[in-house]
Design an enzyme around this catalytic site. Sequence first.
Site, PDB file in Angstrom:
ATOM      1  N   ASN A  86      23.557  12.099  -0.226  1.00 20.68           N
ATOM      2  CA  ASN A  86      23.793  13.535  -0.346  1.00 20.68           C
ATOM      3  C   ASN A  86      25.141  13.897   0.269  1.00 20.68           C
ATOM      4  O   ASN A  86      25.907  13.033   0.718  1.00 20.68           O
ATOM      5  CB  ASN A  86      22.670  14.307   0.346  1.00 20.68           C
ATOM      6  CG  ASN A  86      22.759  14.180   1.858  1.00 20.68           C
ATOM      7  OD1 ASN A  86      22.969  13.095   2.395  1.00 20.68           O
ATOM      8  ND2 ASN A  86      22.611  15.289   2.560  1.00 20.68           N
ATOM      9  N   CYS A  99      26.171  15.206   3.067  1.00 22.14           N
ATOM     10  CA  CYS A  99      26.506  14.857   4.449  1.00 22.14           C
ATOM     11  C   CYS A  99      26.034  13.461   4.824  1.00 22.14           C
ATOM     12  O   CYS A  99      25.995  13.111   6.006  1.00 22.14           O
ATOM     13  CB  CYS A  99      25.940  15.901   5.411  1.00 22.14           C
ATOM     14  SG  CYS A  99      26.669  17.535   5.174  1.00 22.14           S
ATOM     15  N   GLU A 154      23.318  11.828   5.132  1.00 17.76           N
ATOM     16  CA  GLU A 154      22.148  11.470   5.934  1.00 17.76           C
ATOM     17  C   GLU A 154      20.869  11.364   5.124  1.00 17.76           C
ATOM     18  O   GLU A 154      19.846  10.901   5.629  1.00 17.76           O
ATOM     19  CB  GLU A 154      21.949  12.493   7.076  1.00 17.76           C
ATOM     20  CG  GLU A 154      21.172  13.759   6.719  1.00 17.76           C
ATOM     21  CD  GLU A 154      21.983  14.769   5.941  1.00 17.76           C
ATOM     22  OE1 GLU A 154      21.484  15.882   5.711  1.00 17.76           O
ATOM     23  OE2 GLU A 154      23.121  14.467   5.545  1.00 17.76           O
TER      24      GLU A 154
END
Length: 759
Positions: free
Chosen positions: A443, A445, A447
């Site tokens: 995704n 970011c 994570e």
Amino acid sequence: MVVQLIKRNGEKEEFSIFKIQKMLNEVCKGYKLEAYKPLLNLDEYLKNEMTTSDLFSALMMNVLSLTSVEEPEWKNVAGRMKILELYKKAAQLRQSPKNTAPYDYVKFLKYAIENKIYDRVIAEKYSEKEIAEAATYIKPEYDMLYDYAGANLLIKRYLCEFQDNIVELPQDMFLSIALLVEQNEDRATRMAKVRDTYEKLADRKISLGTPLLMNLRRPNGNLSSCFITAMDDTRESIFYVIDQVASISKFGGGVGVNVSRVRAKGARIKGIKNSSGGVIPWIRILNDTAVAVNQQGKRKGAVTVSLDMWHLDIEDFLELRTENGDQRMKAYDIFPQVVVPDLFMQKVENNEDWLMVDPHEVRTKYGVELANLWGKEFEKAYNQLYLEAAFGKLELYKFYPAKELLKKIMRSQIETGMPYIAFKDTLNKYNPNKHDGLIVGTNLCTESHSNVCPSHIEDDILENGKVIRRAEGGLVHVCNLVSINLANIDSDEELESVCATSVRLLDNAIDFTKVPVLEGQQHNKRYRTIGVGAMGLADKLAKNNIPYILSADYVDELFEKMAIYNIKASIELAKEKGPFAAYEGSDWSKGIIFGHDKSWFAENTKQKEAWAEIFDDLQKYGIRNSQISAIAPNTSSSLIQGCTASVLPIYSKFFVETHGKGSIPNCPPYIRDKFWFYQENRNINQETVIEVMSRINKWIDTGISIELMYNLNRNIRAKDIYNTIMSAWKKDIKTLYYTRTIQKDGSSLEKEECVSCAG
């Protein structure tokens, strides 16, 4: 001279310093501060016939300006003043007594529903008696916990408005969220769970991801933070995915798009040579879609585009955000991400050449979809292609020194902060659902990730000539996020309780969230992926007198406990509601957790008995959520929580955030007493950070937003960056997020990130 002030109702009153001092004494209660200090330079901002509102604002900013490492609590005093200012405004709108917290939840809820600020769900799901009981849970004193930055952000971004006026107060928001999150629980225990959730949210033990915090009580609000989709190599699929991105962005989600299946520049289309423009033109359309379809007016859409390292367009891809080169090949509003197999890293180490190919040619000639492969299967296919290319049997290919390609990645990271790195084999090795698909990228970011596959697009032509387009078989990754505020948790018992509540509320949210795309709804039903994260680690370490550079063993134990508590909570939910749909055949069903079987846990963990119990319960009941933990950057929500962001070292012991309306000084919460235990990331060797992250990563079943920081004033060399990346790969780190650099002049490369993940 007598100074006259103009009140909110237009009347005049004589300025009284005693009135101001009384208020300052009140807001300074509990802090070791001299409450008269903000009045010492009163003459600088006190003017005749100024409004009481302007005087209060000037005094508040003066209080804020007193914030320092020696007296950090002034920012908390300014936060209390900001809340009092909100109370005065709300008192006028609600016709409540002044100078008190104007809470009347029953009356407010009716008003919010009637004016379409809130969805009707609470009134439909709960009786009047239950709502009246819930109203008694509200504790206005929780409002006094915020510092100025937190209160300001909460008011500006999260509280609901009606005709440009704030009508919602913080505790209204948290109680409404608690009621909505627990709406489908058993009535016998539901109100107890509402109270539990409310108190943990209001007391800042749990921080919700931005979509949950912002949208849960609003009509038709998306609750999910993270999405990932993939393009197939057809015009229909490409534009279908572009529409998916627009839909997700419209409802405030950040999205990852894998484009590795799309044919390379110069590839054949319908047998004609040099017909394809490659992936860059499509990425530029994604770029413009992100700008055109913004995140609910809050900011432009946020899209990360991932491309596998074997793709022939990878060199152009690495130049997407650099300033040099052909501007027609740039996309400055997307976030590039490279998907890296182990084989590439091995070739870097061995100083060997790397082969880049066109996926369309490979698919057409050999019937192999490289984007669908990882591990040994990829290695086998790649090595065969390497031989084919060496003997000239491929039409489109390029050999390039692997180490030089990694240098290009590093150069782009120093210049632009990107690309992000996703280690594909590591992602899939630890994927608990490898029986059911594969992870293609991450995704926004980095994570959160799980199985993704593109939809198969077909046109059905009906008898009347009407065309119906069908999309089948696709999966779009969806994840809801919370973060546990470690700074505010002081015992293992409290941590276990907070983990249980976090898992429950995220799992509950899956059942009533309206995912913007159908393939995301299918993903939710199949995997029930959630992401319990953490923030405030630097504060927890400081409270315990542990310097960050010596924290590896401590965080190892801490996050092992969190993993146990989260998994136990999800097993309890499975006992009550059943396991996730794709449970059979998953690693969980085979007695494998975090890539390890029972014997590994018996030999390598501190909590052997707890793990033995988990394995026994897992065999009996299964588990409710296929993936449970993910640590987001939570940059903005950590301000509301009054703690340091995520699990990384702090950026600075004291910093001033500058924006259009002024400057906001900020510092960590325990800086006065724990100054020497807060260590700045810029002064830490990043391989040390990677070691700490690897200890946390052991206990996280998805990922961590790992931001690397290189201080160019510390004689950083290319070799240091190279060693950090190699160390991350060797320690099974799954992804690397943003790269920041501190320049020689002290400035830093600023990062942009999605509101959804930042929250």
